[in-house]
Design a protein around this motif. Structure first.
Motif, mmCIF file in Angstrom:
data_model
loop_
_atom_site.group_PDB
_atom_site.id
_atom_site.type_symbol
_atom_site.label_atom_id
_atom_site.label_comp_id
_atom_site.label_asym_id
_atom_site.label_seq_id
_atom_site.Cartn_x
_atom_site.Cartn_y
_atom_site.Cartn_z
ATOM 1 N N TRP A 302 0.836 -1.208 0.000
ATOM 2 C CA TRP A 302 0.000 0.000 0.000
ATOM 3 C C TRP A 302 0.870 1.258 0.000
ATOM 4 O O TRP A 302 1.615 1.513 0.928
ATOM 5 N N CYS A 303 0.735 2.026 -1.070
ATOM 6 C CA CYS A 303 1.387 3.322 -1.177
ATOM 7 C C CYS A 303 0.280 4.364 -1.106
ATOM 8 O O CYS A 303 -0.675 4.314 -1.878
ATOM 9 N N THR A 304 0.399 5.311 -0.187
ATOM 10 C CA THR A 304 -0.699 6.260 0.022
ATOM 11 C C THR A 304 -0.634 7.465 -0.919
ATOM 12 O O THR A 304 -1.484 8.340 -0.856
ATOM 13 N N ALA A 305 0.371 7.512 -1.788
ATOM 14 C CA ALA A 305 0.503 8.676 -2.676
ATOM 15 C C ALA A 305 -0.612 8.702 -3.732
ATOM 16 O O ALA A 305 -1.167 7.678 -4.095
ATOM 17 N N ASP A 306 -0.898 9.885 -4.223
ATOM 18 C CA ASP A 306 -1.879 10.058 -5.294
ATOM 19 C C ASP A 306 -1.207 9.771 -6.645
ATOM 20 O O ASP A 306 -0.017 10.054 -6.822
ATOM 21 N N SER A 340 -8.044 6.449 13.304
ATOM 22 C CA SER A 340 -7.211 5.261 13.092
ATOM 23 C C SER A 340 -7.435 4.620 11.719
ATOM 24 O O SER A 340 -7.078 3.474 11.501
ATOM 25 N N ARG A 341 -8.018 5.394 10.770
ATOM 26 C CA ARG A 341 -8.363 4.804 9.465
ATOM 27 C C ARG A 341 -7.165 4.122 8.791
ATOM 28 O O ARG A 341 -7.290 3.026 8.244
ATOM 29 N N MET A 342 -6.023 4.760 8.823
ATOM 30 C CA MET A 342 -4.883 4.182 8.128
ATOM 31 C C MET A 342 -4.561 2.800 8.692
ATOM 32 O O MET A 342 -4.359 1.842 7.941
ATOM 33 N N SER A 343 -4.516 2.699 9.996
ATOM 34 C CA SER A 343 -4.226 1.402 10.624
ATOM 35 C C SER A 343 -5.343 0.399 10.346
ATOM 36 O O SER A 343 -5.095 -0.799 10.199
ATOM 37 N N GLU A 344 -6.575 0.893 10.287
ATOM 38 C CA GLU A 344 -7.698 -0.001 9.992
ATOM 39 C C GLU A 344 -7.594 -0.581 8.584
ATOM 40 O O GLU A 344 -7.882 -1.753 8.359
ATOM 41 N N VAL A 345 -7.180 0.265 7.651
ATOM 42 C CA VAL A 345 -7.025 -0.219 6.268
ATOM 43 C C VAL A 345 -5.916 -1.278 6.215
ATOM 44 O O VAL A 345 -6.031 -2.289 5.529
ATOM 45 N N VAL A 346 -4.844 -1.055 6.971
ATOM 46 C CA VAL A 346 -3.754 -2.045 7.033
ATOM 47 C C VAL A 346 -4.309 -3.389 7.499
ATOM 48 O O VAL A 346 -4.067 -4.428 6.877
ATOM 49 N N ASP A 347 -5.083 -3.366 8.568
ATOM 50 C CA ASP A 347 -5.637 -4.622 9.107
ATOM 51 C C ASP A 347 -6.643 -5.251 8.153
ATOM 52 O O ASP A 347 -6.632 -6.460 7.924
ATOM 53 N N TYR A 355 3.886 2.397 2.389
ATOM 54 C CA TYR A 355 4.742 3.499 1.914
ATOM 55 C C TYR A 355 3.953 4.787 2.057
ATOM 56 O O TYR A 355 2.920 4.968 1.415
ATOM 57 N N THR A 356 4.406 5.687 2.941
ATOM 58 C CA THR A 356 3.658 6.927 3.138
ATOM 59 C C THR A 356 4.621 8.097 3.369
ATOM 60 O O THR A 356 5.827 7.949 3.205
ATOM 61 N N ALA A 357 4.067 9.245 3.713
ATOM 62 C CA ALA A 357 4.870 10.470 3.781
ATOM 63 C C ALA A 357 4.987 10.975 5.218
ATOM 64 O O ALA A 357 4.069 10.808 6.016
ATOM 65 N N PRO A 358 6.105 11.622 5.541
ATOM 66 C CA PRO A 358 6.292 12.166 6.889
ATOM 67 C C PRO A 358 5.130 13.057 7.344
ATOM 68 O O PRO A 358 4.747 13.034 8.513
ATOM 69 N N THR A 359 4.545 13.827 6.412
ATOM 70 C CA THR A 359 3.463 14.726 6.821
ATOM 71 C C THR A 359 2.282 13.937 7.367
ATOM 72 O O THR A 359 1.656 14.326 8.355
ATOM 73 N N ALA A 360 1.988 12.781 6.756
ATOM 74 C CA ALA A 360 0.899 11.931 7.245
ATOM 75 C C ALA A 360 1.276 11.346 8.603
ATOM 76 O O ALA A 360 0.446 11.301 9.526
ATOM 77 N N SER A 385 9.066 5.708 3.743
ATOM 78 C CA SER A 385 8.794 7.135 3.906
ATOM 79 C C SER A 385 9.316 7.861 2.674
ATOM 80 O O SER A 385 10.360 7.505 2.133
ATOM 81 N N VAL A 386 8.612 8.872 2.230
ATOM 82 C CA VAL A 386 9.015 9.582 1.023
ATOM 83 C C VAL A 386 8.464 11.001 0.979
ATOM 84 O O VAL A 386 7.409 11.267 1.537
ATOM 85 N N GLY A 387 9.184 11.887 0.319
ATOM 86 C CA GLY A 387 8.638 13.192 -0.027
ATOM 87 C C GLY A 387 9.329 14.356 0.636
ATOM 88 O O GLY A 387 9.361 15.453 0.104
ATOM 89 N N GLU A 388 9.874 14.137 1.803
ATOM 90 C CA GLU A 388 10.529 15.212 2.540
ATOM 91 C C GLU A 388 11.367 14.549 3.625
ATOM 92 O O GLU A 388 11.190 13.362 3.920
ATOM 93 N N PRO A 389 12.270 15.327 4.229
ATOM 94 C CA PRO A 389 13.047 14.744 5.317
ATOM 95 C C PRO A 389 12.111 14.275 6.433
ATOM 96 O O PRO A 389 11.132 14.953 6.740
ATOM 97 N N ILE A 390 12.376 13.106 6.994
ATOM 98 C CA ILE A 390 11.570 12.646 8.128
ATOM 99 C C ILE A 390 12.352 12.971 9.394
ATOM 100 O O ILE A 390 13.499 12.545 9.562
#
Ligand code: WT7
Length: 649
Positions: A302-306, A340-347, A355-360, A385-390
């Motif tokens: 799962w990559c959360t990017a658009d 907790s939607r993100m974690s719910e989708v994982v489950d 794969y997600t972004a530091p801002t999220a 993690s992607v998109g900006e420094p974490i």
């Protein structure tokens, strides 16, 4: 940022991963010493219609930058992402879709994807789309976005995706620059319980001068919402598709034929049309996906990017599908309808690679344990993690809470221009340091240089450059090779300049420090200060504007705009809201300034150049570190701005 804490690869992880550190070190060495041999071999990760006999042919020579990979090979991207998996994985899920609310989801197998892509490709052909034509996509995060992309690749059309959060003006600019012949959109998208008027925005964009290159618009009815309909131009996705043959002969593309254009912001001028080609891009996306995420059969990724960003191209669609993976597309946002939607989708979908972004991550971290409440996330294996420094705090939270201290984090550094990940840990090979993107991927030769272009050795900070080409590198700026050379190859001779600064530590690990040019990174979205300034000054009451980035707890960077009004205009709360809204309408919500600073004057040199360095320091409250101000035309301007900033803060 300290280099103190280290998370070593456990022997168990090394054992079950695709690569160990020893393998990384020896393969990396080979990839640099003999790129022909290394990539000649790795190119076989794809199926070629006509095998290549040449591997690398690239030059960064000033005035003559020319990049080619696998140049006499022929292939088709959709065949590599679909057809070749059918024999063994026809019934495996290719696309998993999760809608804005948990009651909306879908599963599309490789067999089904094949049929949908062939039918839609035939529909495109019926509209007169041929190899080399540019097709603009302005889509929600539904499986149809991936179907449309793959259908373009099947017939050799070049897609140009515009992020669904961009404004009609931004769409129009991209349509005009790329000379798009057809637009693919949806009635509406959904995000966090709201609808996004995609078709309405396209309608408005197509009223702009210069967009008459567009002959038709295919509209996917996603929400069923009410939209205007122009009989001579608009076509219903379902209608044009349903009676099409379910087979479509793939077009054999040369490795260097264009695959897609993707616009991105730079420090000056209008957004640039980054052009990626077929063979090298797909080899690189497939290779990096496989090794960076340690992809193994059975993984749910799962990559959360658009899809509107490069991450959505390389690591939502092309990289995973080229590997025959199951990739999840999510139309919603990480905190809706529950925290907790993100974690719910994982489950719910047993996600193993996330794969997600530091801002999220920071937005979830702000909610504490609520973000994981009631979920186990026990299927997770690798986090990205992607998109900006974490920042190390967000890294730690991601590691401890989302990954339950079990999962390595791959902090992947790359850019729209690089096509794929260039600097990153590899799960079974790289000891982790929170906040560091660590080491180069195979074939990647980073270096740090000073402002004169001298290569710096050892543990040191400098401008991040690449000394040689890798297969996923952009080939040109669409229709403007001169600007391509000027932007990326003229700052330092014989090197690709990334626009980022970085530090290298005593272990050779890279720590990205952020952009060294006038580009902002807001919630992982790249914004040119010049673009925002030009939107600001197009407001009838604004005389002049200067935009700088300021640290922002969730977004990484916030947008701070100094605005000078025309004579006779005065600041008011109404005008404040109006000017912010104006930028939002001109570019899109992501460009909305966080802070407007009404400024009577801006600090300029005697020759009239705005001194941004000073404006940055004032905005961040570091007015005690202004540096040399002796070239200022009128020093009193600065004192006034400092005082005003203290009032704003
Ligand atoms: C810029 C590129 C690459 C896909 C998403 C953004 C910053 C990206 C990292 C990272 C520190 C990062 C850089 C780069 N960036 N990843 N892991 N650590 N900074 O693509 O919109 O082309 O932006 O994003 O500043 O230059 P993009």
């Amino acid at each position: 940022m300290s280099g103190q804490s280290i998370y070593p690869v456990s022997p168990e992880l090394a054992q079950k991963s695709l690569l160990t550190n020893d393998q990384y070190l020896s393969d990396y060495k080979l990839s640099i010493e003999d790129p022909e041999k290394f990539w000649g071999d790795k190119g076989k990760i794809l199926d070629w219609i006509k095998p290549y006999s040449k591997v690398k042919n690239s030059s960064y020579a000033p005035g003559n930058v020319d990049i080619k990979w696998f140049e006499d090979g022929e292939l088709n991207v959709s065949v590599n992402c679909i057809d070749r998996h059918l024999a063994t994985k026809g019934d495996q899920v290719a696309l998993l879709w999760e809608g804005d609310t948990p009651d909306q989801d879908a599963k599309i197998t490789y067999n089904q994807l094949y049929t949908q892509v062939c039918q839609f490709a035939n529909a495109l052909k019926e509209q007169g789309i041929k190899k080399g034509d540019v097709v603009c996509l302005y889509m929600p995060m539904t499986p149809e976005a991936a179907v449309a992309m793959l259908a373009c690749t099947r017939i050799g059309a070049v897609h140009s995706i515009v992020f669904g959060g961009f404004s009609p003006d931004a769409i129009a600019g991209r349509i005009i620059d790329s000379k798009s012949k057809l637009v693919i959109t949806a009635d509406e998208g959904r995000r966090g319980g709201r609808t996004v008027p995609l078709k309405g925005n396209v309608d408005e964009a197509l009223l702009r001068d210069g967009t008459d290159c567009v002959e038709s618009v295919i509209v996917f009815k996603n929400t069923g919402g009410d939209v205007a309909w122009f009989e001579d131009r608009d076509l219903d996705w379902a209608e044009v598709t349903q009676s099409q043959p379910t087979e479509c002969e793939p077009v054999a593309m040369n490795a260097e034929d264009p695959l897609f254009i993707l616009y991105t912001s730079g420090s000056t001028g209008t957004p640039k049309g980054v052009l990626h080609t077929t063979g090298g891009y797909l080899v690189y996306a497939a290779m990096t996906f496989k090794y960076v995420f340690d992809y193994q059969e059975g993984d749910i990724y799962w990559c959360t990017a658009d899809v509107g960003w490069i991450t959505g191209h390389s690591y939502l669609v092309y990289g995973p599908l080229a590997n025959g993976a199951t990739t999840l597309l999510f139309e919603g946002v990480p905190t809706y309808p529950t925290t907790s939607r993100m974690s719910e989708v994982v489950d719910k979908h047993n996600v193993t690679l996330l794969y997600t972004a530091p801002t999220a991550i920071r937005a979830l971290m702000a909610k504490g344990n609520e973000a994981i409440a009631g979920t186990s996330r026990s299927t997770l294996r690798v986090l990205g993690s992607v998109g900006e420094p974490i920042n190390p705090e967000a890294w730690q939270w991601y590691y401890d809470k989302i990954g339950d201290k079990r999962c390595p984090i791959v902090d992947t550094w790359w850019q729209t221009e690089t096509g794929g990940i260039l600097i990153t840990p590899l799960p079974g090979a790289t000891d982790l340091k929170p906040g560091s993107a660590t080491r180069p991927f195979f074939g990647v030769q980073p270096a740090l240089v000073d402002n004169e272009g001298n290569i710096l050795e050892g543990a040191i900070e400098g401008n991040l450059v690449m000394l040689d080409s890798w297969p996923g590198q952009m080939r040109t700026l669409y229709g403007n090779h001169e600007r391509f050379e000027q932007t990326y190859f003229s700052t330092f001779d014989n090197m690709y300049f990334t626009g980022d600064g970085a530090r290298r530590d005593e272990d050779g690990y890279y720590w990205i420090t952020g952009r060294v040019d006038d580009v902002l990174n807001v919630s992982g979205h790249r914004m040119g200060t010049a673009e925002i300034e030009s939107a600001l000054v197009s407001h009838p009451k604004v005389a002049e504007a200067a935009v700088v980035g300021v640290p922002h707890e969730i977004k990484g960077q916030g947008i701070y705009a100094y605005v000078t009004l025309n004579a006779g205009e005065y600041p008011s709360p109404e005008l404040y809201a109006e000017v912010k809204q104006w930028v939002r309408k001109e570019i899109g919500a992501i460009a909305t300034p966080d802070i407007l600073h009404w400024a009577e004057g801006l600090p300029k040199t005697r020759s009239g150049k705005i001194m941004r360095r000073i404006l940055r320091k004032i905005a961040t409250g570091e007015s005690d570190q202004l540096g040399d101000t002796s070239t200022l035309a009128d020093p009193s301007v600065v004192d006034k701005l400092i005082k005003e900033n203290q009032e704003i803060a």
